[in-house]
Design a protein around this motif. Structure first.
Motif, PDB file in Angstrom:
ATOM      1  N   LYS A 256      35.274  66.591 -11.346  1.00  0.00           N
ATOM      2  CA  LYS A 256      35.264  67.744 -11.756  1.00  0.00           C
ATOM      3  C   LYS A 256      33.454  67.637 -12.597  1.00  0.00           C
ATOM      4  CE  LYS A 256      36.526  72.952 -10.401  1.00  0.00           C
ATOM      5  NZ  LYS A 256      37.594  73.489 -10.528  1.00  0.00           N
ATOM      6  N   ASP A 257      32.534  69.174 -13.180  1.00  0.00           N
ATOM      7  CA  ASP A 257      31.700  69.261 -13.044  1.00  0.00           C
ATOM      8  C   ASP A 257      32.159  70.711 -13.541  1.00  0.00           C
ATOM      9  OD1 ASP A 257      30.501  67.169 -13.629  1.00  0.00           O
ATOM     10  OD2 ASP A 257      28.854  67.216 -12.399  1.00  0.00           O
ATOM     11  N   ILE A 258      32.439  71.167 -14.765  1.00  0.00           N
ATOM     12  CA  ILE A 258      33.704  72.859 -14.583  1.00  0.00           C
ATOM     13  C   ILE A 258      32.388  72.707 -15.442  1.00  0.00           C
ATOM     14  CG2 ILE A 258      35.319  73.861 -16.530  1.00  0.00           C
ATOM     15  CD1 ILE A 258      36.353  70.904 -16.069  1.00  0.00           C
ATOM     16  N   HIS A 259      32.008  74.602 -14.520  1.00  0.00           N
ATOM     17  CA  HIS A 259      31.255  76.018 -14.933  1.00  0.00           C
ATOM     18  C   HIS A 259      31.876  76.596 -15.608  1.00  0.00           C
ATOM     19  CE1 HIS A 259      27.795  72.497 -14.048  1.00  0.00           C
ATOM     20  NE2 HIS A 259      28.439  72.053 -13.189  1.00  0.00           N
ATOM     21  N   GLY A 260      31.123  77.912 -15.963  1.00  0.00           N
ATOM     22  CA  GLY A 260      31.019  79.065 -15.795  1.00  0.00           C
ATOM     23  C   GLY A 260      31.144  79.253 -17.562  1.00  0.00           C
ATOM     24  N   PRO A 261      32.095  80.824 -17.646  1.00  0.00           N
ATOM     25  CA  PRO A 261      31.800  80.717 -19.665  1.00  0.00           C
ATOM     26  C   PRO A 261      32.732  79.826 -19.816  1.00  0.00           C
ATOM     27  CG  PRO A 261      31.676  82.963 -17.448  1.00  0.00           C
ATOM     28  CD  PRO A 261      31.821  81.577 -16.870  1.00  0.00           C
ATOM     29  N   LEU A 262      32.818  79.567 -21.692  1.00  0.00           N
ATOM     30  CA  LEU A 262      33.560  78.697 -22.027  1.00  0.00           C
ATOM     31  C   LEU A 262      34.657  78.353 -22.413  1.00  0.00           C
ATOM     32  CD1 LEU A 262      31.095  78.018 -25.430  1.00  0.00           C
ATOM     33  CD2 LEU A 262      31.031  77.353 -23.151  1.00  0.00           C
ATOM     34  N   THR A 296      49.380  72.113 -25.330  1.00  0.00           N
ATOM     35  CA  THR A 296      48.773  73.204 -26.663  1.00  0.00           C
ATOM     36  C   THR A 296      47.661  72.092 -27.162  1.00  0.00           C
ATOM     37  OG1 THR A 296      50.319  73.965 -26.566  1.00  0.00           O
ATOM     38  CG2 THR A 296      49.333  73.827 -28.369  1.00  0.00           C
ATOM     39  N   ALA A 297      48.274  70.578 -27.433  1.00  0.00           N
ATOM     40  CA  ALA A 297      47.269  70.065 -28.325  1.00  0.00           C
ATOM     41  C   ALA A 297      46.121  69.145 -27.397  1.00  0.00           C
ATOM     42  CB  ALA A 297      47.798  68.559 -28.454  1.00  0.00           C
ATOM     43  N   VAL A 298      45.994  69.629 -26.109  1.00  0.00           N
ATOM     44  CA  VAL A 298      44.732  69.190 -25.771  1.00  0.00           C
ATOM     45  C   VAL A 298      44.154  70.798 -25.129  1.00  0.00           C
ATOM     46  CG1 VAL A 298      43.982  69.015 -23.050  1.00  0.00           C
ATOM     47  CG2 VAL A 298      45.845  67.394 -23.818  1.00  0.00           C
ATOM     48  N   PHE A 299      44.799  71.466 -25.399  1.00  0.00           N
ATOM     49  CA  PHE A 299      44.066  72.946 -25.442  1.00  0.00           C
ATOM     50  C   PHE A 299      43.347  73.488 -26.733  1.00  0.00           C
ATOM     51  CE2 PHE A 299      44.579  77.590 -27.519  1.00  0.00           C
ATOM     52  CZ  PHE A 299      43.467  78.111 -26.641  1.00  0.00           C
ATOM     53  N   GLU A 300      43.626  72.985 -27.549  1.00  0.00           N
ATOM     54  CA  GLU A 300      43.356  72.859 -28.947  1.00  0.00           C
ATOM     55  C   GLU A 300      41.410  72.136 -28.945  1.00  0.00           C
ATOM     56  OE1 GLU A 300      43.309  74.702 -31.210  1.00  0.00           O
ATOM     57  OE2 GLU A 300      45.490  75.876 -31.279  1.00  0.00           O
ATOM     58  N   ALA A 301      42.107  70.910 -28.879  1.00  0.00           N
ATOM     59  CA  ALA A 301      40.682  69.974 -28.321  1.00  0.00           C
ATOM     60  C   ALA A 301      39.824  70.135 -27.517  1.00  0.00           C
ATOM     61  CB  ALA A 301      41.367  68.802 -27.652  1.00  0.00           C
ATOM     62  N   ILE A 302      39.755  70.657 -26.260  1.00  0.00           N
ATOM     63  CA  ILE A 302      38.793  71.234 -25.293  1.00  0.00           C
ATOM     64  C   ILE A 302      37.830  72.710 -26.251  1.00  0.00           C
ATOM     65  CG2 ILE A 302      38.974  72.220 -23.349  1.00  0.00           C
ATOM     66  CD1 ILE A 302      41.023  70.362 -21.809  1.00  0.00           C
ATOM     67  N   THR A 303      39.281  73.004 -26.994  1.00  0.00           N
ATOM     68  CA  THR A 303      38.902  74.381 -28.069  1.00  0.00           C
ATOM     69  C   THR A 303      37.551  74.161 -28.723  1.00  0.00           C
ATOM     70  OG1 THR A 303      39.994  76.197 -26.744  1.00  0.00           O
ATOM     71  CG2 THR A 303      39.372  76.533 -28.989  1.00  0.00           C
ATOM     72  N   ASN A 304      37.446  72.764 -29.418  1.00  0.00           N
ATOM     73  CA  ASN A 304      37.849  72.478 -30.383  1.00  0.00           C
ATOM     74  C   ASN A 304      35.557  72.112 -29.720  1.00  0.00           C
ATOM     75  OD1 ASN A 304      38.848  73.737 -32.754  1.00  0.00           O
ATOM     76  ND2 ASN A 304      39.633  71.879 -32.989  1.00  0.00           N
ATOM     77  N   ALA A 305      35.914  71.209 -28.691  1.00  0.00           N
ATOM     78  CA  ALA A 305      34.940  70.446 -28.161  1.00  0.00           C
ATOM     79  C   ALA A 305      33.819  71.391 -27.500  1.00  0.00           C
ATOM     80  CB  ALA A 305      35.364  69.479 -26.826  1.00  0.00           C
ATOM     81  N   VAL A 306      34.302  72.068 -26.940  1.00  0.00           N
ATOM     82  CA  VAL A 306      33.491  72.802 -26.558  1.00  0.00           C
ATOM     83  C   VAL A 306      32.717  74.100 -27.884  1.00  0.00           C
ATOM     84  CG1 VAL A 306      33.881  72.913 -24.325  1.00  0.00           C
ATOM     85  CG2 VAL A 306      34.767  74.880 -25.403  1.00  0.00           C
ATOM     86  N   SER A 307      33.375  74.653 -28.374  1.00  0.00           N
ATOM     87  CA  SER A 307      32.533  75.647 -29.224  1.00  0.00           C
ATOM     88  C   SER A 307      32.176  74.683 -30.494  1.00  0.00           C
ATOM     89  CB  SER A 307      33.817  76.612 -31.091  1.00  0.00           C
ATOM     90  OG  SER A 307      34.784  75.453 -30.742  1.00  0.00           O
TER      91      SER A 307
END
Length: 421
Positions: A256-262, A296-307
């Motif tokens: 899936k290509d995930i689009h939209g606001p960050l 929770t670790a995945v959430f932190e990792a993805i947040t860091n990746a996009v921000s």
């Protein structure tokens, strides 16, 4: 990088590349006669302006022979080199490590050489040849547009950060009021444009025309990829532990290509992981689920990746790849400022200050398995990377791994927990 002399020696035998330069030192009349100071200054600046690297003095660069430097002339060589870094570079180079080591020549005899370790500099350095950059084993003049972006990244110039710059091809109606008004938490006087400007979601260009900024499109536009084509997450779940080289589509379980606001990209990417990871059930102490990954670790990792990714790099998106034994996140851009892979767990730095400020106003998404103790996506306390390490290692007994690929892409590997049969 080349932590032992044996590793360094093997790389020397392979030849020069983006991270290694070899130079023979020549003497005449009690002075260093070669290489020319201008030449070595260009080499030092080029590496410091790129990803950093190592320069070994005392190695013939054509034959790769270890010729060494006479012990009696080591002080002379060091003085010559320090003077170059202090007087031939603008601004002078101060962050480096210079060591005297011994490497074996063709006969096995140990020869003294200098090892100069150059980190990626916080500044952009000008040498006698201009603004240089390392490209493979060669030194090249930086193109004006690349130089401008590098100044922005290194925070040396007074130019705006990239996430605060306007996007000239984007109209103001690309911003949706339902998205940007949630950031206007304090009532302000003036027009909507005044509010958007204060939030750094929009600004005037050089001709006083209003346009959204990069931050505005990433946080307040439903389709940011229409104007920033790489601003999305490409997520793929594969069968097995590798991508099949012949027909990788046949080995994809989900894509899936995930689009939209960050903030929406972060939530949807977490749902992608939750949907595709395996979960086992245990009845040892009452029934409870055993997931492959701590969400929770995945959430932190993805947040860091996009921000923290570098949105100025064209054509590269955040890539999320899931295999049976691991999860990989690829984020465009080198590590911000002068941080190292080793210091990621202990230091905090942000490439996109406005983006992180806006994400700090977005509520944490409601996701099953997400047990964050804060209320907003970003807390700006520097606790994200430690949580990734602690929670993931607790679950899988394997420490996550950060790697820098080709100097401009940060990879994070989180290992899957073994769920047994």
């Amino acid at each position: 990088m080349f932590d032992t002399n044996d590793e360094l020696l093997r790389q020397i035998q392979l030849g020069e590349d983006s991270l290694l330069e070899c130079k023979q030192i020549l003497f005449r009349g009690g002075k260093v006669d070669g290489p020319r100071p201008e030449k070595i200054a260009d080499e030092i600046a080029a590496m410091s302006n790129a990803a950093g690297g190592i320069i070994v003095l005392g190695v013939e660069d054509k034959t790769r022979d270890i010729v060494g430097i006479e012990s009696a002339k080591l002080e002379l060589t060091e003085t010559w080199l320090r003077e170059i870094m202090e007087t031939r570079l603008e601004p002078p180079l101060q962050a480096y490590t210079l060591r005297r080591i011994e490497l074996p020549d063709g006969t096995g005899a140990l020869q003294p050489v200098f090892r100069l370790d150059l980190p990626r500099s916080l500044f952009v350095h000008r040498s006698p040849g201009g603004y240089k950059i390392r490209a493979g084993s060669s030194v090249r003049e930086m193109a004006p547009e690349y130089l401008a972006r590098l100044f922005q990244q290194r925070s040396q110039s007074r130019l705006l950060r990239f996430d605060e710059q306007v996007v000239p091809n984007a109209p103001m109606d690309a911003l949706s009021a339902d998205l940007w008004k949630k950031f206007a938490t304090v009532r302000t006087t003036g027009t909507d444009y005044d509010t958007l400007s204060k939030l750094k979601l929009a600004d005037r260009d050089s001709e006083s025309a209003w346009h959204p900024t990069v931050s505005g499109l990433l946080m307040a536009c439903h389709r940011p990829h229409d104007f920033l084509p790489s601003a999305f997450i490409q997520a793929v779940a594969y069968r097995g532990n590798e991508v099949a080289p012949s027909d990788h589509h046949a080995y994809q379980l989900d894509a899936k290509d995930i689009h939209g606001p960050l903030n929406e990209q972060i939530a949807e990417a977490c749902r992608f992981v939750a949907r595709n990871m395996k979960v086992a059930a245990s009845k040892t102490l009452g029934r409870h689920d055993l997931p492959q990954y701590d969400l929770t670790a995945v959430f932190e990792a993805i947040t860091n990746a996009v921000s923290h990714r570098d949105y100025a790099i064209y054509g590269q998106k955040v890539r999320l790849r899931m295999f049976e034994d691991r999860l990989e996140l690829h984020s465009p851009g080198a590590i911000p400022n002068t941080m190292t892979l080793e210091s990621l767990e202990f230091r905090q730095a942000s490439r996109n200050e406005n983006l992180t400020s806006l994400l700090a106003k977005c509520p944490v998404p409601e996701l099953e398995g997400l047990n964050s103790d804060r209320t907003t996506i970003m807390d700006r306390r520097g606790e994200g990377v430690p949580l990734i390490f602690q929670l993931s290692e607790r679950l899988s007994s394997k420490r996550p791994l950060y790697r820098l690929l080709d100097g401009d892409e940060l990879q994070l590997i989180i290992y899957a927990a073994s769920l047994g049969d």
